[in-house]
Design a protein around this motif. Structure first.
Motif, PDB file in Angstrom:
ATOM      1  N   PRO A 132       0.810  -1.229   0.000  1.00 35.06           N
ATOM      2  CA  PRO A 132       0.000   0.000   0.000  1.00 35.06           C
ATOM      3  C   PRO A 132       0.837   1.271   0.000  1.00 35.06           C
ATOM      4  CG  PRO A 132      -0.915  -1.594   1.535  1.00 35.06           C
ATOM      5  CD  PRO A 132       0.388  -2.165   1.066  1.00 35.06           C
ATOM      6  N   PHE A 133       1.968   1.269   0.730  1.00 39.59           N
ATOM      7  CA  PHE A 133       2.813   2.475   0.752  1.00 39.59           C
ATOM      8  C   PHE A 133       3.500   2.681  -0.582  1.00 39.59           C
ATOM      9  CE2 PHE A 133       7.129   4.214   1.431  1.00 39.59           C
ATOM     10  CZ  PHE A 133       6.767   5.503   1.807  1.00 39.59           C
ATOM     11  N   TRP A 134       4.052   1.603  -1.151  1.00 37.49           N
ATOM     12  CA  TRP A 134       4.839   1.731  -2.370  1.00 37.49           C
ATOM     13  C   TRP A 134       3.985   1.893  -3.611  1.00 37.49           C
ATOM     14  CZ3 TRP A 134       9.691   3.005  -1.912  1.00 37.49           C
ATOM     15  CH2 TRP A 134      10.363   2.694  -0.744  1.00 37.49           C
ATOM     16  N   THR A 135       2.669   1.848  -3.460  1.00 31.62           N
ATOM     17  CA  THR A 135       1.765   2.150  -4.569  1.00 31.62           C
ATOM     18  C   THR A 135       0.920   3.389  -4.281  1.00 31.62           C
ATOM     19  OG1 THR A 135       0.113   0.614  -3.652  1.00 31.62           O
ATOM     20  CG2 THR A 135       1.632  -0.247  -5.317  1.00 31.62           C
ATOM     21  N   SER A 136       1.233   4.080  -3.180  1.00 30.15           N
ATOM     22  CA  SER A 136       0.462   5.260  -2.792  1.00 30.15           C
ATOM     23  C   SER A 136       1.028   6.514  -3.450  1.00 30.15           C
ATOM     24  CB  SER A 136       0.489   5.414  -1.265  1.00 30.15           C
ATOM     25  OG  SER A 136       1.789   5.794  -0.842  1.00 30.15           O
ATOM     26  N   GLU A 137       0.470   7.661  -3.063  1.00 30.96           N
ATOM     27  CA  GLU A 137       0.954   8.939  -3.594  1.00 30.96           C
ATOM     28  C   GLU A 137       2.359   9.267  -3.097  1.00 30.96           C
ATOM     29  OE1 GLU A 137      -0.837   9.529   0.352  1.00 30.96           O
ATOM     30  OE2 GLU A 137      -1.457   8.485  -1.478  1.00 30.96           O
ATOM     31  N   GLU A 138       2.837   8.517  -2.100  1.00 28.77           N
ATOM     32  CA  GLU A 138       4.172   8.741  -1.539  1.00 28.77           C
ATOM     33  C   GLU A 138       5.263   7.976  -2.293  1.00 28.77           C
ATOM     34  OE1 GLU A 138       5.270  10.547   1.057  1.00 28.77           O
ATOM     35  OE2 GLU A 138       3.349  11.386   1.676  1.00 28.77           O
ATOM     36  N   LYS A 139       4.887   7.202  -3.310  1.00 24.13           N
ATOM     37  CA  LYS A 139       5.848   6.283  -3.904  1.00 24.13           C
ATOM     38  C   LYS A 139       7.029   6.994  -4.578  1.00 24.13           C
ATOM     39  CE  LYS A 139       3.103   5.702  -8.136  1.00 24.13           C
ATOM     40  NZ  LYS A 139       2.387   4.732  -8.979  1.00 24.13           N
ATOM     41  N   TYR A 140       6.790   8.139  -5.235  1.00 28.10           N
ATOM     42  CA  TYR A 140       7.886   8.787  -5.957  1.00 28.10           C
ATOM     43  C   TYR A 140       8.934   9.394  -5.017  1.00 28.10           C
ATOM     44  CZ  TYR A 140       4.999   8.022 -10.074  1.00 28.10           C
ATOM     45  OH  TYR A 140       4.262   7.431 -11.071  1.00 28.10           O
ATOM     46  N   PRO A 141       8.535  10.175  -3.996  1.00 22.88           N
ATOM     47  CA  PRO A 141       9.555  10.619  -3.032  1.00 22.88           C
ATOM     48  C   PRO A 141      10.240   9.444  -2.333  1.00 22.88           C
ATOM     49  CG  PRO A 141       7.534  11.875  -2.759  1.00 22.88           C
ATOM     50  CD  PRO A 141       7.223  10.761  -3.705  1.00 22.88           C
ATOM     51  N   ALA A 142       9.458   8.396  -2.034  1.00 21.59           N
ATOM     52  CA  ALA A 142      10.038   7.227  -1.355  1.00 21.59           C
ATOM     53  C   ALA A 142      11.042   6.510  -2.249  1.00 21.59           C
ATOM     54  CB  ALA A 142       8.922   6.272  -0.929  1.00 21.59           C
ATOM     55  N   LEU A 143      10.723   6.402  -3.533  1.00 22.36           N
ATOM     56  CA  LEU A 143      11.651   5.743  -4.455  1.00 22.36           C
ATOM     57  C   LEU A 143      12.945   6.532  -4.603  1.00 22.36           C
ATOM     58  CD1 LEU A 143       9.191   4.508  -7.237  1.00 22.36           C
ATOM     59  CD2 LEU A 143      10.549   3.082  -5.696  1.00 22.36           C
ATOM     60  N   LEU A 144      12.850   7.872  -4.600  1.00 19.78           N
ATOM     61  CA  LEU A 144      14.062   8.693  -4.661  1.00 19.78           C
ATOM     62  C   LEU A 144      14.930   8.475  -3.431  1.00 19.78           C
ATOM     63  CD1 LEU A 144      12.703  12.071  -6.098  1.00 19.78           C
ATOM     64  CD2 LEU A 144      14.220  10.433  -7.235  1.00 19.78           C
ATOM     65  N   LEU A 145      14.292   8.425  -2.251  1.00 21.93           N
ATOM     66  CA  LEU A 145      15.043   8.188  -1.023  1.00 21.93           C
ATOM     67  C   LEU A 145      15.646   6.789  -1.016  1.00 21.93           C
ATOM     68  CD1 LEU A 145      12.652   9.855   1.586  1.00 21.93           C
ATOM     69  CD2 LEU A 145      14.933  10.629   0.937  1.00 21.93           C
ATOM     70  N   LEU A 146      14.891   5.813  -1.526  1.00 21.49           N
ATOM     71  CA  LEU A 146      15.408   4.448  -1.589  1.00 21.49           C
ATOM     72  C   LEU A 146      16.590   4.368  -2.545  1.00 21.49           C
ATOM     73  CD1 LEU A 146      15.141   1.472  -0.787  1.00 21.49           C
ATOM     74  CD2 LEU A 146      13.524   1.187  -2.687  1.00 21.49           C
ATOM     75  N   PHE A 147      16.481   5.054  -3.690  1.00 23.69           N
ATOM     76  CA  PHE A 147      17.582   5.069  -4.651  1.00 23.69           C
ATOM     77  C   PHE A 147      18.832   5.682  -4.026  1.00 23.69           C
ATOM     78  CE2 PHE A 147      19.989   7.445  -7.870  1.00 23.69           C
ATOM     79  CZ  PHE A 147      20.359   6.400  -8.713  1.00 23.69           C
ATOM     80  N   ALA A 148      18.659   6.802  -3.296  1.00 15.00           N
ATOM     81  CA  ALA A 148      19.811   7.447  -2.652  1.00 15.00           C
ATOM     82  C   ALA A 148      20.426   6.533  -1.597  1.00 15.00           C
ATOM     83  CB  ALA A 148      19.370   8.762  -2.016  1.00 15.00           C
ATOM     84  N   THR A 149      19.586   5.831  -0.850  1.00 12.05           N
ATOM     85  CA  THR A 149      20.095   4.907   0.174  1.00 12.05           C
ATOM     86  C   THR A 149      20.860   3.766  -0.459  1.00 12.05           C
ATOM     87  OG1 THR A 149      18.154   5.430   1.547  1.00 12.05           O
ATOM     88  CG2 THR A 149      19.423   3.485   2.149  1.00 12.05           C
ATOM     89  N   VAL A 150      20.302   3.195  -1.536  1.00 11.71           N
ATOM     90  CA  VAL A 150      20.981   2.099  -2.233  1.00 11.71           C
ATOM     91  C   VAL A 150      22.305   2.573  -2.828  1.00 11.71           C
ATOM     92  CG1 VAL A 150      20.818   0.541  -4.216  1.00 11.71           C
ATOM     93  CG2 VAL A 150      18.859   0.821  -2.681  1.00 11.71           C
ATOM     94  N   LEU A 151      22.298   3.800  -3.386  1.00  9.15           N
ATOM     95  CA  LEU A 151      23.522   4.334  -3.968  1.00  9.15           C
ATOM     96  C   LEU A 151      24.619   4.468  -2.913  1.00  9.15           C
ATOM     97  CD1 LEU A 151      24.951   5.522  -6.439  1.00  9.15           C
ATOM     98  CD2 LEU A 151      24.019   7.766  -5.790  1.00  9.15           C
ATOM     99  N   MET A 152      24.256   5.003  -1.740  1.00 11.68           N
ATOM    100  CA  MET A 152      25.231   5.119  -0.650  1.00 11.68           C
ATOM    101  C   MET A 152      25.732   3.742  -0.213  1.00 11.68           C
ATOM    102  SD  MET A 152      25.688   8.372   0.002  1.00 11.68           S
ATOM    103  CE  MET A 152      25.543   8.595  -1.770  1.00 11.68           C
ATOM    104  N   THR A 153      24.818   2.773  -0.183  1.00 11.80           N
ATOM    105  CA  THR A 153      25.190   1.406   0.218  1.00 11.80           C
ATOM    106  C   THR A 153      26.166   0.800  -0.785  1.00 11.80           C
ATOM    107  OG1 THR A 153      23.033   1.129   1.291  1.00 11.80           O
ATOM    108  CG2 THR A 153      24.286  -0.869   0.797  1.00 11.80           C
TER     109      THR A 153
END
Length: 567
Positions: free
Chosen positions: A13-34
């Motif tokens: 529900p979260f990853w398909t909600s209106e929050e998905k695009y900001p969340a995906l950007l944050l996830l991408f940044a976290t993965v990049l740092m990792t």
């Protein structure tokens, strides 16, 4: 797989909600740092090769260069670690805010919180599911998934180094030496798989123990909260000994389960420590003959040992995080169980609740208890604006159940209930005073209006609460601060402020003396002349404030009569 399906059920529900695009950007940044941290680990592995070769060769210049490189590598590690932490925590914050609000919406919508209490008596501590388990679910999901990503990337990054190093190892057999392609890789793989299997077997009871620990801890906390909420009653009964016994029983249940959990964790911890630490010396023993024969320098041995450790750690990741994995599974099980109850709690009522602007009409209302015993059959009632009705009967005859059925809180019924539901108000025997300042408590559930403070203070004086008029801004636990009688007068203030079209009073003056009860009802009649009043009470003096009395009798019978002189 079942746990992964449940995980996705909670996360989707979260990853398909209106929050998905900001969340995906944050996830991408976290993965990049990792991934950058994995890159630092690869550079550190090659640093091992050159630095220890410089030491073996007594190359002071190479030593200085290596020292400078080491400092730069540590700066990079610190920067990427802080970056990964920053983006991961921002993602956690956004996810938790959305998930908590979403579950709160589900819990509160359609009064599921109330229906759960009636129909799902085995639901344990919904407050913990919402306040604590959602947070644990998000934190552990991100931590475990990012750890798994790191392990997979590290595995493939160091696999090539380890595979190439295997060509340096020759195995003597029948007087000859053979090179087994990827020997060190296969050793790491077999060692990791075997170790993981043993760890899962040793810790198979951890998920259920974690689940039970959370439940028993929550039960213990809830019992403490109950004592705080009912401190006056317990003190009057002098029930401290009984409460202490109950506390001790729940505490011992939690501690007993905790010790069982500790014993399992000790076993897993001891095994994991021995298993993971022993992996660092395995490649050295395998390569020792060639090293002492001078086949390669110290730097190569150190590099290979470090690469073996990285590959082994990546493969054995599940062993290292098994206690957290079991706790993550128990959190998922608790949340999914709670979610299923929320999804299935809808109790279909056969009562048609309809909206109408004026009057109150009840038609063909049948009410029964969960065991099937009837309380009402074919009950009809029609009231016009300004009418008042008192429901009178001994305890257990269904007075409050009738009110709850009319207002939609009782579902063992059929028929129809029509009134202005949007502007109706119910005052119960035990008023609810929310946390906050007194002004907010008196206006509840409407937002407070500061511009009407003068009228509010006047009403407070009329019901005998003038001593609280200067405390409107103070924030306290008013349910624990005020007496029951004062709380009931606060509820009357609430009714006089909100001016409902239909007002249900379910023994809402039971703690008031006769004079204060008469004063409050007189205020209602004078201030709200067009409001329909329906009261539940035992006091005969209340009859004078109503036009009609509904007397409930045995076997679902009742008598409705008019009062000769209504105030």
């Amino acid at each position: 797989m079942h746990t992964l399906r449940n995980f996705w059920r909670l996360a989707r529900p979260f990853w398909t909600s209106e929050e998905k695009y900001p969340a995906l950007l944050l996830l991408f940044a976290t993965v990049l740092m990792t991934l950058c941290m994995v890159g630092i680990n690869i550079l550190t592995n090659f640093w091992n090769l050159h630095f220890y070769n410089a030491l073996q060769a007594l190359d002071y210049h190479g030593f200085l260069i290596g020292s400078l490189q080491f400092i730069l590598l540590q700066i990079g590690t610190a920067a990427f670690t802080v970056g990964a932490f920053h983006f991961q925590q921002k993602l956690t914050l956004r996810w938790r805010r959305w998930a908590t609000r979403n579950m709160l919406d589900q819990w509160l919508d359609n009064q599921r919180y109330h229906k759960l209490k009636l129909s799902e008596t085995d639901v344990d501590n919904p407050d913990q599911r919402i306040a604590e388990d959602i947070d644990l679910f998000i934190i552990k999901s991100l931590k475990l998934s990012l750890g798994l990503l790191t392990s997979v990337v590290s595995l493939f990054s160091f696999l090539h180094i380890l595979w190439q190093a295997s060509s340096l190892v020759s195995v003597p057999f029948n007087g000859e030496s053979f090179v087994i392609p990827g020997l060190l890789v296969w050793v790491a793989l077999v060692y990791a798989i075997a170790g993981t299997g043993v760890a899962f077997w040793l810790g198979r009871a951890l998920p259920s123990l974690n689940f039970m620990q959370q439940r028993r801890e929550a039960d213990f906390r809830f019992s403490l909260i109950r004592l705080r909420e009912n401190a006056d009653s317990v003190a009057q009964y002098r029930g401290e000994a009984v409460e202490k016994q109950r506390f001790n029983l729940r505490l011992e249940a939690a501690l007993e389960n905790f010790w069982a959990l500790v014993k399992k964790q000790k076993l897993i911890m001891g095994y994991s420590t021995l298993y993971l630490r022993s992996a660092t010396v395995i490649p050295m023993f395998i390569m020792a003959p060639q090293f002492f024969a001078g086949a390669f320098p110290l730097g190569r041995l150190t590099q290979i040992s470090a690469a073996f450790g990285e590959v082994h750690a990546a493969i054995a990741y599940l062993v290292e995080v098994f206690p957290e994995l079991s706790e993550w599974k128990s959190v998922i099980d608790r949340l999914v169980g709670f979610q299923e109850r929320l999804d299935n709690v809808e109790v279909k009522s056969q009562v048609r609740h309809e909206q109408q602007a004026n009057g109150l009409d009840i038609k063909d209302l049948d009410i029964w208890l969960p065991n099937g015993r009837p309380l009402f059959k074919g009950f009809n009632l029609s009231l016009k604006p300004g009418d008042s009705l008192m429901i009178s009967a001994p305890s257990g005859y269904g007075k409050s159940t009738l009110i709850r059925t009319i207002t939609g809180l009782w579902h063992h019924a059929r028929g129809s209930s029509c009134y202005d539901r949007e502007r109706a108000l119910t005052l119960s025997q035990k008023p609810y005073l929310p946390l906050g300042n007194l002004r907010e408590a008196l206006w509840y559930p409407k937002p407070p209006r500061r511009e009407e403070d003068a009228a509010l203070r006047q009403i407070m004086e009329q019901v005998g609460l003038q001593h609280l008029a200067d405390q409107l801004e103070q924030e306290r636990d008013w349910a624990q601060t005020l007496s029951v009688g004062e709380q009931q007068r606060c509820a009357f203030v609430r009714a006089l402020l909100t001016r409902p079209t239909v007002l249900f009073l379910d023994e809402s003056s039971s703690a008031l003396d006769a004079a204060n009860e008469a004063r409050c009802y007189q205020l209602l009649k004078q201030t709200l002349p067009d409001t329909i009043l329906i009261s539940v009470g035992h006091s005969a003096s209340l009859e004078h404030f109503h036009w009609q009395v509904l007397e409930l009798r045995d076997e679902a019978q009742w008598v409705q009569r008019k009062v000769r002189q209504a105030v």
